[in-house]
Structure formats: C-alpha cells, structure tokens
Design an enzyme around this catalytic site. Sequence first.
Site, mmCIF file in Angstrom:
data_model
loop_
_atom_site.group_PDB
_atom_site.id
_atom_site.type_symbol
_atom_site.label_atom_id
_atom_site.label_comp_id
_atom_site.label_asym_id
_atom_site.label_seq_id
_atom_site.Cartn_x
_atom_site.Cartn_y
_atom_site.Cartn_z
ATOM 1 C CE1 TYR A 141 -3.736 2.449 0.509
ATOM 2 C CE2 TYR A 141 -2.498 3.267 2.397
ATOM 3 C CZ TYR A 141 -3.535 3.401 1.496
ATOM 4 O OH TYR A 141 -4.379 4.494 1.580
ATOM 5 C CG ASP A 236 5.725 3.846 0.876
ATOM 6 O OD1 ASP A 236 6.001 4.607 1.836
ATOM 7 O OD2 ASP A 236 4.566 3.609 0.499
ATOM 8 C CE LYS A 264 0.891 4.951 8.272
ATOM 9 N NZ LYS A 264 0.961 4.102 7.120
HETATM 10 C C1 LIG Z 1 0.294 4.589 5.735
HETATM 11 C C2 LIG Z 1 1.066 4.365 4.515
HETATM 12 C C3 LIG Z 1 0.960 5.217 3.394
HETATM 13 C C4 LIG Z 1 -0.055 6.310 3.311
HETATM 14 O O1 LIG Z 1 0.140 7.319 4.237
HETATM 15 P P1 LIG Z 1 -1.100 8.291 4.591
HETATM 16 O O2 LIG Z 1 -0.495 9.279 5.542
HETATM 17 O O3 LIG Z 1 -2.149 7.416 5.194
HETATM 18 O O4 LIG Z 1 -1.560 8.905 3.329
HETATM 19 C C5 LIG Z 1 1.817 5.008 2.337
HETATM 20 N N1 LIG Z 1 2.715 4.019 2.353
HETATM 21 C C6 LIG Z 1 2.847 3.171 3.399
HETATM 22 C C7 LIG Z 1 3.874 2.097 3.359
HETATM 23 C C8 LIG Z 1 2.014 3.307 4.501
HETATM 24 O O5 LIG Z 1 2.118 2.437 5.520
#
Ligand SMILES: *Cc1c(COP(=O)(O)O)cnc(C)c1O
Length: 426
Positions: A141, A236, A264
């Site tokens: 994701y 990511d 995060k």
């Molecule tokens: C949470 C997450 C996202 C998205 O971040 P948001 O702040 O919710 O838009 C993208 N990549 C990874 C790996 C994530 O865990």
Amino acid sequence: MNKTELWLKACKNIPGGVNSPVRAFGGVGGNPIFVDRALGAHLYDVEDREYIDLVLSFGPMILGHNPLAVTEALQNQLKKGLSFGACTGAEVLLAERILSMVQGMDLVRLVNSGTEATMSAVRVARGFTARNKIIKFKGCYHGHGDSFLIQAGSGALTHGVPSSLGVPEGVAQDTLIASYNHLEEVEALFEKHPNDIATIIVEPVAGNMGVVVPKPGFLEGLRRLCDSYGAVLIFDEVMTGFRLARGGAAELFNVKPDMMTLGKIVGGGMPLAAYAGRRDIMEMVSPLGGVYQAGTLSGNPMATAAGLAQLELLESQKPWTELARRGAYLAQGLRDGAAHANVPVQVNQIGSMLTVFFSKNPVHDTDTALAADAKKFARFFHGMLERGVYLPPSQYESAFISTAHTDEILDSIIEKATQVFAQIGS
Ligand SMILES: *Cc1c(COP(=O)(O)O)cnc(C)c1O
C-alpha cells in the site's frame, strides 16, 4: 453521547461512518470504538474503558501517546501561531534532522500525508527518467493515489476491493504488478518493457498485507535491476522509517534506494510526511526543476514542531534495539500461547512490527497472506478487545509496540492472548 449513538450519527454523516476505511470493523465485524484520549501505551474510549493500544495511530506513536517533549513543543508553537504559508526555522531544522538520520538522501521535501509523499515521489521519478510505467507489488500500500490503487494492500485488501473504481484505464495500464518477494516476476517485467519503467516503488518490509519481511536477496535484486535498466528505486518507508532503525529498513537491510518516502513517525502524530532522494533526482522538483509539487500547509509549524521533537527524542533514546527485543518477546509469547491451544499461527515480527496470521504455512507474499483464516483472526480480535487490548481491526495490518509498552504490559497481552487462543482452539 455513548459509542452506539456516536456510531449511528457517524454513519448518517460520513461514508461508512469513518474517515479512513481501515478504522471500520469491516474485516472483523461489529462497530468501532470511539476514542476520547490516550496516554503512553493506553487508549481510553468515550465510556472510559481502558485499552492497551497496539495500533498506535497505525504507526506514528513510537514513543507512546503524548510524550512530554512533543506536547510541550506543540504548546510553545501554539502561542506563536498555527500556519504562516512562509518559511520557518523549524522546517529547516526538521529537513536537516531527517537527512542526518536516513542514509544516502541529499534533499527532502515536506508534505502533509504519506499519500502525497508517494504520489510526488513517483511524479519526480517519472520526470527524471522521462518514462511512464511503474512497478508496484501486490498487497503493498502506498496511499490512495490513482497509480497505486491496483492490487493495493491495507484497507483495500481488508475490504476486498484491492483495485479501486474511478481509476482511469490509462493510469492503470502504466502500473505493472509483481508479487512481493518474487524477483523473477520483476525481472520478467523489465525484459518486457526495458525502456519504459521509471521506477519500482516498494515497502522494503511490507506492513500493509500484515507484516511480511523481504527474503534474503529480494531488495538487493531490486537495486540491481534498477541499476541495469536505469530505473529509480523508491523505498516507501512511510511505515518503517524511524521505526525499524534510525535510518529505517534501508539501514537495517543495508540496501540504498534512490528515493525514500517517509510519514507516520516523522510527524509525531501530526499530519506531516516527506519524500527525499539523491540530489540529481530531487533537483527536478519545482522551483529548481520542472516537476511541480506544492502545498498550502506543507511544513506547517505545528506539525514540524511535533515531528522535530519526536525525532530528537528518538535520537537521544535510540530505542531500536530495545524495541526489537520487546517485539521478539511478544511474538514468542504469542506463538507459545497459540501452540499451547493447538491453534496454528504464524507470528511475523520484525522490530516493533508484528502480525498474527492464522495459518499453518509461512506467510511471505499476498497469496500466503490471503490464505490465512480471517474468521479466526476476527475471533482473536474481539476476544482481545473484550479483554482490553486494541489490535488493528484486520488480518492484513501490522500491530505496533512503542517504548511505553513495558515488559509488564507485554506479559499482560500474552496472558490475555493465551486465553483467547484457548477459546479459539476449543
Ligand atoms: C500509511 C502508509 C501510506 C499512506 O500514508 P497516509 O499518511 O495514510 O496517506 C503510504 N505508504 C505506506 C507504506 C504506509 O504504511
């Protein structure tokens, strides 16, 4: 209002009652809890019930809820103003701090969410390579940008719609899909499109199909393929950055990406994220280069105050080795509890990230993750919730621990889980 009244009102006014699908209990049944406040390792709902929190806002709260230095930094900034739309000292200090913690990144741009970071990073990679196609992995994701909502993980996987409506076919065609941990599929995509692939974007440790660690050689193989075909490797690290090590998964696995997305933890619980990269790549970003990306609230002073305070605390405490010990301790306790009740589980754990998969076979990609028994997970989730432990409400999410999760708290989680496993096994 009690939580039933709130839920009715929520559903009347908000699609599905939630502002992010992972918060709904779609994967486990029942209605969500409504949180009133939190402190350390605990959440308190609107009816004043206490829960040990293993969600931690889906990752940001690595030091537990409300660390004093972070709330003080916010209180200080509160007196000075909320948003200026002009340069501030704190955003410069945060950028410098981020670049000093992650390795091999020369420039960083602050944005407001992980979604924005990944969308922007991919745009930059496309601008830099003058190519359109991207490779992403099934079950990974990367936020809700159009290009990523094809075979996506997290809420998309939980709610059984891994690919979204409303994504134009043209966009979908430029997203090539491979299975996580299957390097041969990535090789085949490059052989088929040798001059068209701008970037591989990957969660270096997957957390959005539940925790799935990279097999030895997988990340190294992605590095090698990007080098031979002139593609940009994006890690990511929105979830893993500052969580698995000071420099994230890139440091832990000693593989150097060309770009990195962060979110995060970097915002200390405020809406802040970032994308970083090699100088020649990041010099493509406006106003230096031709790739446009902007934001009214980017580098917001409240968010940068919280982020800076949290990263400074992390730098002084260096909790990563201790968090990994606690993560391993919790995972082993859960395995023992399940074994005692004859319930087959795979506890995938790395550092302070962990998922209990109800499966007798190892989980190393989406197929093996989806083969886990989500109904048993739902019973586990509700058994734990009744006993005051708040897990992510889906088989396909990572649970997190923080520095506030003491051994005593972990023992209490293990004891409760052992009771719930016994119920599931009988
Ligand atoms: C949470 C997450 C996202 C998205 O971040 P948001 O702040 O919710 O838009 C993208 N990549 C990874 C790996 C994530 O865990």
